[in-house]
Design a protein around this motif. Structure first.
Motif, mmCIF file in Angstrom:
data_model
loop_
_atom_site.group_PDB
_atom_site.id
_atom_site.type_symbol
_atom_site.label_atom_id
_atom_site.label_comp_id
_atom_site.label_asym_id
_atom_site.label_seq_id
_atom_site.Cartn_x
_atom_site.Cartn_y
_atom_site.Cartn_z
ATOM 1 N N TYR A 204 0.872 -1.163 0.000
ATOM 2 C CA TYR A 204 0.000 0.000 0.000
ATOM 3 C C TYR A 204 0.907 1.209 0.000
ATOM 4 O O TYR A 204 2.122 1.063 0.056
ATOM 5 N N HIS A 227 3.140 -14.182 7.012
ATOM 6 C CA HIS A 227 1.835 -14.004 6.365
ATOM 7 C C HIS A 227 0.930 -15.208 6.623
ATOM 8 O O HIS A 227 -0.249 -15.056 6.942
ATOM 9 N N ARG A 231 -2.802 -15.219 8.575
ATOM 10 C CA ARG A 231 -4.041 -15.796 8.057
ATOM 11 C C ARG A 231 -4.587 -16.859 9.011
ATOM 12 O O ARG A 231 -5.760 -16.883 9.324
ATOM 13 N N SER A 383 -10.311 -4.934 10.068
ATOM 14 C CA SER A 383 -11.719 -5.247 10.285
ATOM 15 C C SER A 383 -12.585 -4.014 10.533
ATOM 16 O O SER A 383 -13.714 -3.939 10.085
ATOM 17 N N SER A 386 -13.728 -1.345 7.388
ATOM 18 C CA SER A 386 -14.479 -2.021 6.327
ATOM 19 C C SER A 386 -15.849 -2.478 6.835
ATOM 20 O O SER A 386 -16.873 -2.265 6.192
ATOM 21 N N THR A 390 -19.486 -0.748 5.739
ATOM 22 C CA THR A 390 -20.467 -1.587 5.036
ATOM 23 C C THR A 390 -21.808 -1.584 5.781
ATOM 24 O O THR A 390 -22.873 -1.425 5.177
ATOM 25 N N ARG A 456 -0.316 -3.622 -5.312
ATOM 26 C CA ARG A 456 0.802 -4.559 -5.285
ATOM 27 C C ARG A 456 2.031 -3.870 -5.846
ATOM 28 O O ARG A 456 1.915 -2.923 -6.620
ATOM 29 N N ARG A 520 -4.263 -13.754 -0.774
ATOM 30 C CA ARG A 520 -4.514 -12.686 0.206
ATOM 31 C C ARG A 520 -5.992 -12.381 0.387
ATOM 32 O O ARG A 520 -6.352 -11.332 0.911
ATOM 33 N N CYS A 522 -9.544 -11.906 1.792
ATOM 34 C CA CYS A 522 -9.863 -11.482 3.162
ATOM 35 C C CYS A 522 -10.093 -12.667 4.108
ATOM 36 O O CYS A 522 -10.901 -13.554 3.825
ATOM 37 N N SER A 528 -17.603 -11.368 8.352
ATOM 38 C CA SER A 528 -18.288 -10.132 7.955
ATOM 39 C C SER A 528 -19.676 -10.436 7.414
ATOM 40 O O SER A 528 -20.651 -9.756 7.752
HETATM 41 C C1 HEM Z 1 -17.068 -5.920 4.903
HETATM 42 C C2 HEM Z 1 -15.942 -6.131 5.515
HETATM 43 C C3 HEM Z 1 -14.627 -6.416 4.862
HETATM 44 C C4 HEM Z 1 -14.201 -6.193 3.579
HETATM 45 C C5 HEM Z 1 -14.980 -5.578 2.424
HETATM 46 C C6 HEM Z 1 -12.819 -6.664 3.508
HETATM 47 C C7 HEM Z 1 -12.041 -6.636 2.360
HETATM 48 C C8 HEM Z 1 -10.761 -7.149 2.289
HETATM 49 C C9 HEM Z 1 -9.967 -7.193 1.085
HETATM 50 C C10 HEM Z 1 -10.416 -6.658 -0.272
HETATM 51 C C11 HEM Z 1 -8.795 -7.784 1.396
HETATM 52 C C12 HEM Z 1 -7.639 -8.076 0.437
HETATM 53 C C13 HEM Z 1 -6.639 -6.952 0.475
HETATM 54 C C14 HEM Z 1 -5.552 -7.124 -0.590
HETATM 55 O O1 HEM Z 1 -5.538 -8.131 -1.293
HETATM 56 O O2 HEM Z 1 -4.751 -6.209 -0.716
HETATM 57 C C15 HEM Z 1 -8.818 -8.103 2.800
HETATM 58 C C16 HEM Z 1 -7.775 -8.703 3.482
HETATM 59 C C17 HEM Z 1 -7.829 -9.024 4.821
HETATM 60 N N1 HEM Z 1 -8.897 -8.877 5.671
HETATM 61 FE FE1 HEM Z 1 -10.681 -8.118 5.179
HETATM 62 N N2 HEM Z 1 -12.454 -7.158 4.736
HETATM 63 C C18 HEM Z 1 -13.527 -7.028 5.589
HETATM 64 C C19 HEM Z 1 -13.566 -7.405 6.916
HETATM 65 C C20 HEM Z 1 -12.554 -8.023 7.608
HETATM 66 C C21 HEM Z 1 -12.642 -8.444 8.982
HETATM 67 C C22 HEM Z 1 -13.862 -8.276 9.871
HETATM 68 C C23 HEM Z 1 -11.433 -9.001 9.302
HETATM 69 C C24 HEM Z 1 -10.954 -9.619 10.605
HETATM 70 C C25 HEM Z 1 -11.710 -10.146 11.486
HETATM 71 C C26 HEM Z 1 -10.596 -8.925 8.125
HETATM 72 C C27 HEM Z 1 -9.300 -9.396 8.048
HETATM 73 C C28 HEM Z 1 -8.528 -9.356 6.906
HETATM 74 C C29 HEM Z 1 -7.168 -9.827 6.861
HETATM 75 C C30 HEM Z 1 -6.365 -10.417 8.025
HETATM 76 C C31 HEM Z 1 -6.726 -9.615 5.554
HETATM 77 C C32 HEM Z 1 -5.342 -9.928 4.997
HETATM 78 C C33 HEM Z 1 -5.326 -11.309 4.417
HETATM 79 C C34 HEM Z 1 -3.977 -11.664 3.837
HETATM 80 O O3 HEM Z 1 -3.120 -10.819 3.644
HETATM 81 O O4 HEM Z 1 -3.797 -12.864 3.591
HETATM 82 N N3 HEM Z 1 -11.316 -8.331 7.118
HETATM 83 N N4 HEM Z 1 -10.036 -7.722 3.330
#
Ligand code: HEM
Length: 573
Positions: A204, A227, A231, A383, A386, A390, A456, A520, A522, A528
């Motif tokens: 980022y 990483h 996860r 978390s 986002s 939403t 990226r 990667r 989510c 969610s």
């Molecule tokens: C509506 C709610 C959410 C949306 C729209 C969302 C969306 C995303 C997106 C698009 C990514 C990928 C980012 C990338 O590839 O650069 C991501 C990654 C991630 N999200 Fe969410 N997220 C939400 C809620 C949450 C919640 C509630 C948590 C934790 C409890 C969470 C934990 C993570 C984590 C740990 C990653 C990184 C995964 C990785 O790098 O392998 N997210 N999220």
């Protein structure tokens, strides 16, 4: 020589070789011209301190030639000529004004030529291969100013929309000093997400790198052990198994308590109350945060951090970014204090995310007392905004579409009616049976597009779709472009959950990626969706609600709510 300092990739290194050549320790009176001094200098001293032609593999290829010319010149000069330097008489002469003008014009011309050259170089970066069309804007700022002009609706940000019309689905630009290739093309996005760790890695903008310490051994942006751990620990506590086994009733309780509380008040700004609710619940599950009995209102601190986070990454006193970094330090300190308390007093254990991290310290070397607070901070960050954005948008869509609320009510009242005990809690099977609710959740996620794109960084030069992505460049995958594509989703910004009835799986998987994709994707996606569905269940079965004011949204490019959305909740009889 020991490692000492790190020289980051891409930084310029300036080797000031004149410093040794003018070092008085080696060359006494270093600016006095004294050729005899060379009689007393040994070879080692010379090779260490005298590098007029550089050194190593790039040493000047014209060194011998230059020395020969100089020596031949001296030879001819002293054997054939004598010479004297004439002293200039009087003081400086006045320069006539026409001469001044000429010099002035020459300087201006030089400056113009220099800047034209700079702009040309900036706009036409030299690379091997073909870059996509597009403009790099002005040196350093690139097209940042156009990027941050707010879009006044939930449609695709005008920055991307205009450039797609002008250049096509893949174009280049530059934002906050970084060269960027923007892709709105599904195939390119898929290709890049599939090559995480080999061609690209998560990146980022610079503010994120400073904020999340995306450097060093424990950087989570690289694919590897850290990483994988991020996860697995997130999925362990927020994944399907945990949702089924224990989280579902807790989520239901939390939503009941909050909605009941809002219904006792006048109109509430849902963005504000939802943010507090989401933060307190997630923080409780991560490190046992007890909002009611805590002196500090952490959700407020976190909101402040997020508000000043989207600013220029200038970490100097007085700037918003500096304030944000200070608030972040305080938050990390508080998380570290909680960790230390648990380490010193095992009776404080609760079997949560933090306890698992403490247990894993025995086997995972990177889980240090400094890294665990950063990990917790990062998950809260992923978390909090986002989820709360939403959920807030859900109110915008529902209050503008009463027919959707009616159909939701029919679905959820039928679920309650089927229960043997009408007061029993929501079950996993009931959640899975909510057909229309899933369509409402999908439609909300499709239009919301919380992240404007996925970023990226190219690890090496690579070719995709006929273009070259040069090493070090940022790639921005604009997944919202497919979610708001009118060819797939007619009237894309119209909230219409019924459209999901007619969409087949292939179309959905190609065009709908609210949670990203690849390795990667989510880790909080299931959690969610469950929170959103449970929220709708409790809302429509127990409350009626009206929007009193607000509801304007803009993309800056992340979503902001202007005056908020003020909703009056009333408990249903
Ligand atoms: C509506 C709610 C959410 C949306 C729209 C969302 C969306 C995303 C997106 C698009 C990514 C990928 C980012 C990338 O590839 O650069 C991501 C990654 C991630 N999200 Fe969410 N997220 C939400 C809620 C949450 C919640 C509630 C948590 C934790 C409890 C969470 C934990 C993570 C984590 C740990 C990653 C990184 C995964 C990785 O790098 O392998 N997210 N999220």
């Amino acid at each position: 020589m020991g490692p000492g300092y790190t020289v980051p990739a891409g930084w310029t290194v300036m080797l000031v070789t004149p410093a040794t050549q003018l070092n008085p320790e080696t060359f006494k009176d270093p600016v006095t011209f004294n050729p005899w001094r060379w009689q007393d200098l040994d070879k080692v001293t010379i090779s260490k301190n005298f590098m007029p032609f550089g050194g190593g593999t790039r040493q000047c290829a014209g060194a011998e030639y230059s020395k020969l010319v100089l020596s031949a010149f001296l030879h001819t000069l002293v054997t054939k000529y004598s010479f004297t330097k004439l002293k200039r008489e009087g003081t400086a002469r006045e320069i006539p004004s026409t001469k001044m003008w000429t010099i002035g014009l020459a300087v201006v011309a030089l400056v113009v030529v220099y800047y034209t050259h700079l702009i040309f170089k900036w706009r036409s970066p030299k690379i091997e291969g073909v870059l996509p069309p597009g403009s790099m804007g002005w040196p350093l700022i690139g097209e940042t100013l156009q990027f941050i002009i707010p879009g006044k609706s939930l449609d695709l940000h005008p920055f991307v929309k205009k450039r797609m019309q002008k250049y096509g689905p893949i174009f280049k630009t530059s934002l906050v000093g970084r060269p960027i290739i923007v892709s709105t093309d599904y195939e390119m996005n898929k290709y890049i997400l599939q090559h995480e760790g080999t061609l690209v890695e998560l990146w980022y903008l610079d503010s994120f790198a400073k904020f999340f310490a995306l450097e060093g051994e424990t950087r989570v942006n690289a694919i590897g052990t850290v990483h994988k751990y991020l996860r697995s620990i997130t999925l362990n506590h927020f994944g399907v198994e945990s949702l089924k086994a224990s989280l579902l009733p807790k989520i239901e309780d939390m939503l009941h308590t909050n909605l009941a509380n809002w219904a006792t008040q006048g109109p509430v700004d849902v963005k504000q109350v939802i943010s507090v609710m989401v933060f307190n619940f997630t923080a409780n599950k991560i490190f046992g945060y007890d909002a009611e009995n805590s002196k500090e209102k952490l959700s407020e601190n976190y909101t402040k951090i997020l508000n000043s986070f989207i600013s220029l990454p200038l970490n100097i006193p007085g700037t918003s970014f500096h304030k944000c970094m200070k608030d972040r330090e305080n938050m990390l300190k508080m998380l570290k204090d909680t960790l230390m308390e648990r380490l010193s007093d095992p009776s404080k254990r609760r079997g949560d995310f933090l306890d698992q991290a403490i247990d894993d310290m025995k086997t995972e070397k990177f889980l240090t007392e400094d890294f665990i607070p950063q990990l917790m901070f990062g998950i809260l960050f992923a978390s909090f905004e986002s989820m709360s954005t939403t959920l807030t948008l859900t109110f915008k869509f529902l209050s503008e579409n009463p027919r959707v609320v009616e159909e939701l009510r029919v679905e959820h009242e039928a679920i309650v009616k089927k229960r043997e005990n009408p007061n029993s809690g929501l079950t996993w099977e009931e959640y899975r049976s909510m057909t229309f609710t899933q369509m409402v959740v999908n439609e909300t996620l499709r239009i919301s597009n919380i992240p404007p794109g996925l970023f990226r960084k190219a690890l090496k030069d690579f070719q995709v779709k006929g273009f070259t992505v040069p090493a070090g460049w940022t790639v921005m995958l604009v997944t919202p472009a497919t979610q708001l594509n009118p060819q797939t989703f007619k009237d894309p910004v119209t909230f219409n959950p019924w459209r999901w009835q007619d969409l087949d799986q292939v179309t959905i998987s190609k065009n709908f990626m609210p949670f990203g994709g690849g390795t990667r994707q989510c880790a909080g996606a299931e959690y969610s969706k469950l929170v959103l569905s449970t929220f709708l269940h409790i809302l429509v079965t127990n409350y009626s609600f009206t929007k009193v004011r607000g509801g304007d949204v803009s993309r800056t490019p992340i979503i902001s709510f202007g005056d908020g959305i003020h909703i009056k909740f009333t408990a249903r009889a």
